[in-house]
Structures are given as C-alpha cells and as structure tokens.
Scaffold this motif. Structure first.
Motif, PDB file in Angstrom:
ATOM      1  N   PRO A 151       2.382  13.984   3.200  1.00 52.73           N
ATOM      2  CA  PRO A 151       3.008  14.083   1.888  1.00 52.73           C
ATOM      3  C   PRO A 151       4.436  14.421   1.928  1.00 52.73           C
ATOM      4  CG  PRO A 151       1.419  16.271   2.532  1.00 52.73           C
ATOM      5  CD  PRO A 151       1.469  14.807   3.472  1.00 52.73           C
TER       6      PRO A 151
ATOM      7  N   SER B 193       0.793  -1.141   0.212  1.00 57.39           N
ATOM      8  CA  SER B 193       0.018  -0.082   0.047  1.00 57.39           C
ATOM      9  C   SER B 193       0.820   1.391   0.039  1.00 57.39           C
ATOM     10  CB  SER B 193      -0.867   0.074   1.129  1.00 57.39           C
ATOM     11  OG  SER B 193      -1.496  -1.226   1.261  1.00 57.39           O
TER      12      SER B 193
ATOM     13  N   GLY C 158       3.889   3.893  -2.149  1.00 61.32           N
ATOM     14  CA  GLY C 158       4.365   4.434  -3.180  1.00 61.32           C
ATOM     15  C   GLY C 158       5.563   3.636  -3.976  1.00 61.32           C
TER      16      GLY C 158
ATOM     17  N   ASN D 273       8.341   4.918   0.676  1.00 62.79           N
ATOM     18  CA  ASN D 273       7.017   5.779   0.461  1.00 62.79           C
ATOM     19  C   ASN D 273       6.037   5.476   1.440  1.00 62.79           C
ATOM     20  OD1 ASN D 273       4.982   6.837  -0.921  1.00 62.79           O
ATOM     21  ND2 ASN D 273       6.370   8.373  -1.789  1.00 62.79           N
ATOM     22  N   ARG D 274       5.586   6.436   2.202  1.00 60.24           N
ATOM     23  CA  ARG D 274       4.308   6.078   2.891  1.00 60.24           C
ATOM     24  C   ARG D 274       3.308   7.207   2.998  1.00 60.24           C
ATOM     25  NH1 ARG D 274       3.504   1.238   2.944  1.00 60.24           N
ATOM     26  NH2 ARG D 274       2.056   1.260   4.447  1.00 60.24           N
ATOM     27  N   VAL D 275       3.414   8.053   1.663  1.00 56.53           N
ATOM     28  CA  VAL D 275       2.551   9.350   1.715  1.00 56.53           C
ATOM     29  C   VAL D 275       0.970   9.033   1.721  1.00 56.53           C
ATOM     30  CG1 VAL D 275       1.799  10.959   0.228  1.00 56.53           C
ATOM     31  CG2 VAL D 275       4.250  10.485   0.287  1.00 56.53           C
ATOM     32  N   THR D 276       0.596   8.013   0.909  1.00 55.62           N
ATOM     33  CA  THR D 276      -0.737   7.765   0.956  1.00 55.62           C
ATOM     34  C   THR D 276      -1.051   6.924   2.022  1.00 55.62           C
ATOM     35  OG1 THR D 276      -0.526   5.877  -0.701  1.00 55.62           O
ATOM     36  CG2 THR D 276      -1.124   8.043  -1.626  1.00 55.62           C
ATOM     37  N   ALA D 277      -0.379   5.992   2.346  1.00 58.58           N
ATOM     38  CA  ALA D 277      -0.686   5.113   3.718  1.00 58.58           C
ATOM     39  C   ALA D 277      -0.928   5.683   4.681  1.00 58.58           C
ATOM     40  CB  ALA D 277       0.312   4.014   3.867  1.00 58.58           C
ATOM     41  N   ASP D 278       0.056   6.994   5.092  1.00 63.97           N
ATOM     42  CA  ASP D 278       0.007   7.774   6.466  1.00 63.97           C
ATOM     43  C   ASP D 278      -0.630   8.950   6.086  1.00 63.97           C
ATOM     44  OD1 ASP D 278       1.371   5.538   7.416  1.00 63.97           O
ATOM     45  OD2 ASP D 278       3.324   6.607   7.469  1.00 63.97           O
ATOM     46  N   ASN D 279      -1.027   9.221   4.925  1.00 65.56           N
ATOM     47  CA  ASN D 279      -1.705  10.645   4.597  1.00 65.56           C
ATOM     48  C   ASN D 279      -0.527  11.626   5.150  1.00 65.56           C
ATOM     49  OD1 ASN D 279      -4.244  10.157   3.602  1.00 65.56           O
ATOM     50  ND2 ASN D 279      -4.964   9.423   5.640  1.00 65.56           N
TER      51      ASN D 279
END
Ligand SMILES: Nc1nc2[nH]cnc2c(=O)[nH]1
Length: 164
Positions: free
Chosen positions: A53, A25, A27, A45-51
C-alpha cells in the motif's frame, strides 16, 4: 551541445509512465525525481501488483533515486508526478528533503475514478478524524515498562548517530 529538458517535458513523461503502468498491472500514477544535476529516476504505482500500500508512484521514485544515488537526502531535487501527491507521498517528499513538487492532475481527479486521495487529505483537516482512523497516545502504567523517551535519550547520547 547540452539539451534542456523542461518541467513540462518531465511532467509529460510522468503522465506517459502512468498510462503505461496501467497496461502493466499497476495503478494510474507515474512520477520522476530530477536531481539538481539532471539525473532522473522514474517511479510508478505498484500497490496492487506488489501488495504494497505504500508503493505509490512518488514513493517508488524517491526509493529508486535514494537507492541508486546511495543517499537518504534528495535536497535540490524536484518531484514530478502525474497526480497531486497524497499526504503519505508529500510526507515522503518532506523526509527526502525534495525541493519542489510539480503535479498534473488534482486529488479530485483521482477521487473521480475511485481513489481516496481527497478523503485522506480531509483526515488532516477534519475534526472528526477518529471515524477514519483512531490514533491515540497510551500511557504505560506498568512500572516495569520501558519509558517512552528511552529510545530518544539513547539516540541523543549516541555519538555515531546519523541525523536526518
Ligand atoms: N498521487 C498519487 N495518488 C495515489 N492514490 C493512490 N495511489 C496513488 C499514487 O501512486 N500517487
């Protein structure tokens, strides 16, 4: 007998981290900090997983290394990353005093699958950067407003300050 791990092997691991992260889950970016004495710290990358940016692979690797080493200074370290760092990640590497950055894919490879890495580089080269993000200095007219230099003069006079 000590085993020598090469730059190519660190970079290959960063790419494997990136691919595995997609299936978790995240990037498609992976990175590693390798310290002068050979300690390694992974980041993905955990941008979308952790909200978040700012949670680029490079930043998460820097954060993990700093937290686990108990320092804000990664002098002597190398940052390996599966993709060319964006301007935020480059700035993070500068602030962390990383010695060197080594990457695999380029910014245009990231752009080809929809990421804005190349666009954000243009921001720093572009005369018309206002179209992307207006940034302006505002002079405070209110005489009761604090002086903009007040935080710096306070900092300068603080004997216990920690410079970075
Ligand atoms: N290099 C890099 N580029 C990105 N573009 C969007 N996310 C990332 C990231 O984590 N690393």
């Amino acid at each position: 007998m000590s085993i020598t791990v090469t730059a190519e092997q660190f970079l290959a691991r960063s790419i494997r981290l990136a691919t595995a992260n997609v299936l978790n889950s995240g990037g498609p970016f992976g990175a590693m900090i390798v310290t002068a004495d050979g300690k390694t710290f992974d980041g993905v990358n955990r941008v979308t997983a952790d909200n978040d940016p700012t949670a680029h692979a490079e930043v998460t690797a820097i954060r993990t290394a700093c937290r686990e080493l108990g320092t804000f200074d990664l002098s002597g370290s190398v940052l390996y990353t599966s993709c060319e760092p964006c301007p935020m990640c480059l700035a993070s590497a500068l602030w962390a005093r990383v010695d060197r950055v080594v990457f695999a894919a380029g910014r245009h490879d990231a752009a080809a699958v929809g990421f804005d890495d190349a666009v954000f580089y243009e921001f720093f080269e572009n005369q018309d950067r206002d179209a992307l993000l207006p940034v302006s200095q505002l002079v405070l007219e209110d005489p009761s407003a604090p002086a903009p230099l007040e935080p710096f003069t306070t900092w300068n006079t603080l004997e216990s300050r920690i410079d970075y």
